[in-house]
Design an enzyme around this catalytic site. Structure first.
Site, PDB file in Angstrom:
ATOM      1  N   CYS A 303       6.272  12.641  50.324  1.00 26.92           N
ATOM      2  CA  CYS A 303       5.486  13.441  49.378  1.00 26.92           C
ATOM      3  C   CYS A 303       4.852  14.648  50.057  1.00 26.92           C
ATOM      4  O   CYS A 303       4.726  15.715  49.453  1.00 26.92           O
ATOM      5  CB  CYS A 303       4.419  12.582  48.707  1.00 26.92           C
ATOM      6  SG  CYS A 303       3.195  11.858  49.830  1.00 26.92           S
ATOM      7  N   CYS A 324      -4.338   9.992  44.233  1.00 36.71           N
ATOM      8  CA  CYS A 324      -3.608   9.790  45.483  1.00 36.71           C
ATOM      9  C   CYS A 324      -4.438   8.892  46.392  1.00 36.71           C
ATOM     10  O   CYS A 324      -5.666   8.826  46.271  1.00 36.71           O
ATOM     11  CB  CYS A 324      -3.355  11.145  46.153  1.00 36.71           C
ATOM     12  SG  CYS A 324      -2.664  11.067  47.823  1.00 36.71           S
ATOM     13  N   ASP A 325      -3.757   8.232  47.313  1.00 36.26           N
ATOM     14  CA  ASP A 325      -4.412   7.360  48.280  1.00 36.26           C
ATOM     15  C   ASP A 325      -5.446   8.110  49.120  1.00 36.26           C
ATOM     16  O   ASP A 325      -6.468   7.551  49.508  1.00 36.26           O
ATOM     17  CB  ASP A 325      -3.337   6.750  49.186  1.00 36.26           C
ATOM     18  CG  ASP A 325      -3.895   5.787  50.206  1.00 36.26           C
ATOM     19  OD1 ASP A 325      -4.840   5.057  49.872  1.00 36.26           O
ATOM     20  OD2 ASP A 325      -3.373   5.743  51.333  1.00 36.26           O
TER      21      ASP A 325
END
Length: 421
Positions: A303, A324-325
């Site tokens: 990504c 998102c993480d």
């Protein structure tokens, strides 16, 4: 915690139907134990979420929320494969019975002909024979965190009591090998081990012997505990390659353990030379496979080097879904799966805007760069420098990335020959 409804009362998927063989696919990284971990690694980007998100002392995903996630996640994927990822904190703190329930629920909700895959990112210190039997039986892919030889690994990765963890991690690697559980090695490249690339690479290759080697650069702003990515004061951003844009300076924008941009380029370049000269086609290093894929127009496998992001989300223990993480901050909370279907949140307008911002906000300096299509500005989380002409939005590791891309591209002819292209 938001109270979970009965499964029958949970939100229904509203995504429009797709025609012509198209399908929906995204990836959610699940944090069933929140930010809780049995280690206290210096550079951890997630431990502070306990305070930031006001998590309970022992955060745990309830069975009803687990069921909601698995059902919604499967419903929202219209392809023939669904990949579940379990991370933390440390997900093995949930215990084996929780993971047995995961497998049972996945079989309950999967559609005919649909393949279910699972991966588990762990520090490895809680793995034992019983865990490995389960992981092998149910085809889990494991990600094992290890930063190289003991002296380098134990510098930042230690227990809550400050004890070294390298020996325990290597025991976990031996157990995984003994039970033939496939695993990747995730190595965080920090300010120290970045200066010993060959020692790190050879140790991982020869001693850990994982299926894939993943190198992750340690990069965090000094204010990362409180300030969300992209929400920093633009006027205070340092210009690339000034002292403030490098670690170890009194007024540096990054933590002391963050990798230096030049060292990141040196690290990747030295490992590339070893890999390309001795291990090409034999050892899988994800950064190298990714750049080769992009070099020959086969697309990005990661990504961070894609033109757009937004298909990799994070689900907290209480059902809150984030963009998102690395964007688990209140500003990037999309909603809660008890109230809105996970698929609808993943494909919402807000998440689409998040995804497109990666490309839309690139500075002119990046758009004119000869390496743009290998990089696309890299991860927006780390785009907190100004370009030489003062425009904000340059990636912190730009100088090192350019070093690496220059070296990789110089081998394109040899690569084409070896690949038969």
């Amino acid at each position: 915690m938001i109270p979970i409804k009965a499964v029958a009362d949970l939100p229904k998927l509203k995504l429009p139907r797709l025609e012509g063989g198209e399908f929906y696919r995204f990836h959610t990284m699940v944090k069933p134990s929140g930010a809780q971990c049995n280690l206290d690694c210096t550079y951890c980007f997630y431990l502070h979420k306990e305070d930031l998100l006001r998590q309970p002392k022992v955060p745990r995903m309830s069975e009803s929320l687990l069921e909601a996630h698995i059902r919604q996640y499967i419903e929202a994927h219209t392809g023939d494969q669904v990949n579940f990822s379990w991370q933390g904190g440390e997900p093995t703190l949930m215990g084996l019975d929780f993971f047995r329930r995961i497998v049972a629920l996945q079989q309950q909700f999967r559609t005919p002909g649909q393949r279910i895959d699972n991966d588990l990112q762990t520090n490895g210190t809680l793995l034992d024979e019983e865990w490995c039997v389960f992981l092998k039986q149910h085809d889990f892919l494991v990600g094992l965190s290890v930063d190289g030889p003991a002296a380098l690994h134990d510098l930042y990765r230690y227990s809550k009591g400050g004890k070294p963890t390298h020996e325990r991690v290597m025991k976990a690697a031996a157990l995984l090998h003994a039970h033939q559980v496939p695993f990747n090695a995730l190595c965080v490249v920090n300010r120290t081990n970045a200066r010993r690339p060959i020692d790190v690479y050879r140790f991982l290759r020869d001693q850990v012997r994982p299926r894939i080697i993943q190198f992750i650069p340690a990069v965090e702003r000094c204010d990362f505990h409180a300030v969300a990515p992209g929400k920093w004061p633009v006027e205070a951003l340092p210009v690339a390659q000034t002292p403030q844009a490098r670690p170890g300076q009194p007024d540096s924008v990054v933590t002391d353990w963050s990798v230096d941009p030049e060292d990141w380029g040196y690290f990747l370049g030295r490992v590339w030379d070893e890999w390309f000269g001795k291990d090409f086609g034999r050892v899988y290093v994800d950064q190298f496979e990714n750049v080769v894929s992009m070099m020959f127009d086969r697309g990005s496998q990661k990504c961070v080097t894609s033109q757009y992001c937004g298909k990799a989300l994070a689900l907290e223990h209480n059902g809150d879904l984030y963009s998102c993480d690395h964007f688990v901050y209140p500003e990037y909370r999309l909603g809660n799966i008890a109230n809105e279907h996970e698929g609808d949140l993943a494909f919402s307008l807000r998440q689409e805007q998040f995804a497109r911002a990666k490309s839309d906000t690139l500075p002119r300096y990046c758009r004119a760069c000869p390496y743009l299509q290998l990089c696309w500005g890299d991860c927006p989380k780390d785009r907190f420098l100004k370009t030489p002409d003062g425009e904000p939005g340059l990636h912190y590791l730009c100088a090192g990335l350019k070093q690496f891309y220059r070296k990789a591209l110089s081998a394109k002819g040899q690569l084409a020959t070896r690949l038969g292209l």
